[in-house]
Design an enzyme around this catalytic site. Sequence first.
Site, PDB file in Angstrom:
ATOM      1  N   ASP A  16      -0.042   6.515   3.023  1.00 29.18           N
ATOM      2  CA  ASP A  16      -1.301   5.860   3.381  1.00 29.18           C
ATOM      3  C   ASP A  16      -2.248   6.878   3.998  1.00 29.18           C
ATOM      4  O   ASP A  16      -1.812   7.869   4.590  1.00 29.18           O
ATOM      5  CB  ASP A  16      -1.018   4.711   4.370  1.00 29.18           C
ATOM      6  CG  ASP A  16      -2.142   3.688   4.382  1.00 29.18           C
ATOM      7  OD1 ASP A  16      -2.966   3.686   3.453  1.00 29.18           O
ATOM      8  OD2 ASP A  16      -2.194   2.885   5.332  1.00 29.18           O
ATOM      9  N   GLY A  19      -7.780   7.431   1.540  1.00 34.61           N
ATOM     10  CA  GLY A  19      -9.203   7.096   1.657  1.00 34.61           C
ATOM     11  C   GLY A  19      -9.811   7.723   2.904  1.00 34.61           C
ATOM     12  O   GLY A  19     -10.904   8.301   2.854  1.00 34.61           O
ATOM     13  N   ARG A  20      -9.092   7.616   4.032  1.00 33.56           N
ATOM     14  CA  ARG A  20      -9.596   8.193   5.294  1.00 33.56           C
ATOM     15  C   ARG A  20      -9.696   9.714   5.208  1.00 33.56           C
ATOM     16  O   ARG A  20     -10.614  10.327   5.733  1.00 33.56           O
ATOM     17  CB  ARG A  20      -8.689   7.767   6.459  1.00 33.56           C
ATOM     18  CG  ARG A  20      -8.988   6.368   6.965  1.00 33.56           C
ATOM     19  CD  ARG A  20      -7.882   5.833   7.813  1.00 33.56           C
ATOM     20  NE  ARG A  20      -6.781   5.340   6.968  1.00 33.56           N
ATOM     21  CZ  ARG A  20      -5.592   4.993   7.438  1.00 33.56           C
ATOM     22  NH1 ARG A  20      -5.335   5.101   8.718  1.00 33.56           N
ATOM     23  NH2 ARG A  20      -4.668   4.539   6.610  1.00 33.56           N
ATOM     24  N   HIS A  33      -7.164  10.231  -3.340  1.00 36.24           N
ATOM     25  CA  HIS A  33      -6.015   9.864  -4.181  1.00 36.24           C
ATOM     26  C   HIS A  33      -5.537  11.057  -4.994  1.00 36.24           C
ATOM     27  O   HIS A  33      -4.343  11.261  -5.194  1.00 36.24           O
ATOM     28  CB  HIS A  33      -6.381   8.692  -5.099  1.00 36.24           C
ATOM     29  CG  HIS A  33      -6.707   7.434  -4.357  1.00 36.24           C
ATOM     30  ND1 HIS A  33      -5.916   6.963  -3.331  1.00 36.24           N
ATOM     31  CD2 HIS A  33      -7.740   6.548  -4.468  1.00 36.24           C
ATOM     32  CE1 HIS A  33      -6.437   5.846  -2.850  1.00 36.24           C
ATOM     33  NE2 HIS A  33      -7.550   5.586  -3.509  1.00 36.24           N
ATOM     34  N   LEU A 127      17.998  14.320  -7.408  1.00 31.68           N
ATOM     35  CA  LEU A 127      17.253  13.260  -6.716  1.00 31.68           C
ATOM     36  C   LEU A 127      16.844  12.137  -7.678  1.00 31.68           C
ATOM     37  O   LEU A 127      16.453  12.405  -8.816  1.00 31.68           O
ATOM     38  CB  LEU A 127      15.971  13.884  -6.120  1.00 31.68           C
ATOM     39  CG  LEU A 127      14.928  12.926  -5.545  1.00 31.68           C
ATOM     40  CD1 LEU A 127      15.354  12.450  -4.165  1.00 31.68           C
ATOM     41  CD2 LEU A 127      13.560  13.612  -5.449  1.00 31.68           C
TER      42      LEU A 127
HETATM   43  C1  IPE Z   1       0.068   0.233   1.377  1.00 26.78           C
HETATM   44  O1  IPE Z   1      -1.130   0.765   1.761  1.00 26.78           O
HETATM   45  C2  IPE Z   1       0.191   0.260  -0.126  1.00 26.78           C
HETATM   46  C3  IPE Z   1       0.438   1.562  -0.713  1.00 26.78           C
HETATM   47  C4  IPE Z   1       0.621   2.647  -0.047  1.00 26.78           C
HETATM   48  C5  IPE Z   1       0.475   1.607  -2.155  1.00 26.78           C
HETATM   49  P1  IPE Z   1      -2.431  -0.153   1.968  1.00 26.78           P
HETATM   50  O2  IPE Z   1      -3.497   0.742   2.417  1.00 26.78           O
HETATM   51  O3  IPE Z   1      -2.685  -0.944   0.736  1.00 26.78           O
HETATM   52  O4  IPE Z   1      -1.967  -1.142   3.128  1.00 26.78           O
HETATM   53  P2  IPE Z   1      -2.825  -1.971   4.159  1.00 26.78           P
HETATM   54  O5  IPE Z   1      -3.908  -2.680   3.388  1.00 26.78           O
HETATM   55  O6  IPE Z   1      -3.402  -1.005   5.143  1.00 26.78           O
HETATM   56  O7  IPE Z   1      -1.860  -2.895   4.807  1.00 26.78           O
HETATM   57  C1  IPE Z   2      -2.984   4.904   0.123  1.00 25.42           C
HETATM   58  O1  IPE Z   2      -4.180   5.346   0.680  1.00 25.42           O
HETATM   59  C2  IPE Z   2      -3.010   4.918  -1.381  1.00 25.42           C
HETATM   60  C3  IPE Z   2      -3.007   3.609  -2.008  1.00 25.42           C
HETATM   61  C4  IPE Z   2      -2.908   2.461  -1.384  1.00 25.42           C
HETATM   62  C5  IPE Z   2      -3.094   3.578  -3.466  1.00 25.42           C
HETATM   63  P1  IPE Z   2      -5.375   4.355   0.973  1.00 25.42           P
HETATM   64  O2  IPE Z   2      -6.273   4.317  -0.215  1.00 25.42           O
HETATM   65  O3  IPE Z   2      -4.888   3.023   1.407  1.00 25.42           O
HETATM   66  O4  IPE Z   2      -6.101   5.116   2.163  1.00 25.42           O
HETATM   67  P2  IPE Z   2      -6.756   4.478   3.456  1.00 25.42           P
HETATM   68  O5  IPE Z   2      -5.727   3.632   4.126  1.00 25.42           O
HETATM   69  O6  IPE Z   2      -7.915   3.654   2.986  1.00 25.42           O
HETATM   70  O7  IPE Z   2      -7.163   5.655   4.266  1.00 25.42           O
HETATM   71 MG    MG Z   3      -4.443   2.265   3.248  1.00 29.98          MG
END
Ligand code: IPE
Ligand code: IPE
Ligand code: MG
Length: 249
Positions: A16, A19-20, A33, A127
């Site tokens: 996770d 995006g940030r 991504h 793995l």
């Molecule tokens: C969890 O991340 C899903 C994946 C890493 C694929 P999200 O960014 O979707 O989760 P929330 O919305 O913060 O709970």
């Molecule tokens: C995780 O990163 C990737 C996916 C859920 C596909 P995010 O896209 O959720 O990144 P943040 O949480 O918005 O920073």
């Molecule tokens: Mg996220």
Amino acid sequence: MNEKYVIPEHVAIILDGNGRWAKKRGLPRSMGHKEGCKTVEQTVEDAARLGIRYLTVYGFSTENWKRDEGEVSALMTLFRFYMRRLLVIAKDNNVRVRMIGDRTKFSEDIIRGLDRLEEETAGNTGLTFVIAVNYGARDEMRRAVTKIAKKVEKGEIRADDVTEELIASELDTAFMPDPDLLIRTGSEMRLSNYLLWQCAYTEFYVTDVLWPDFNRAELEKAIESFNRRERRFGGVPAAGNAAEEKSSE
Ligand code: IPE
Ligand code: IPE
Ligand code: MG
């Protein structure tokens, strides 16, 4: 990493913070991504070298379809590219690739690519790299319950025959043990519908590091933290056990 550390057999990751990571740099989310995919590639190699047997990475949840069309389609484009790259990485590192989640929701070419990845790497003995795509634990459980209900309907089993083992055997993860360690990057302390059944006794490790910045040193930190945990599985602490043994002598 020092050999005194126990390497967890199964490490699950909620990647996770892509995006940030992009936002901090004034870049579009899709760039986060893209960087995140490079981190996945590196982590597969690191996990293979460390001797981890199963690595399960959450790539796309059943809820991620809620994101805007541009982001979803950028993610699909990345899948297409990385499915081919992964074939090479898997061959070079003796990695077997498996997928969990409902692949039927993807376009034909992605389904074919995922099938091919699994088939062509099935004989690899290192793995096992598991990608959770269009995965949601509740959806996985729903699909498992439907399969079991059909067996009851056909009279193959009775309702009273439903055991925990039977449920586990109908989940997408039937081929592997439960995770020992769950790592979540990007600070959030939640499961976001990941491996709800399987994480019953998994050790959690959450880091502020955003996924594109995760690396081997961060993976080793998580393993070190895992080594400081005392897993009890509902029993009593090891020290308590020893004390009790003493008093009953
Ligand atoms: C969890 O991340 C899903 C994946 C890493 C694929 P999200 O960014 O979707 O989760 P929330 O919305 O913060 O709970
Ligand atoms: C995780 O990163 C990737 C996916 C859920 C596909 P995010 O896209 O959720 O990144 P943040 O949480 O918005 O920073
Ligand atoms: Mg996220």
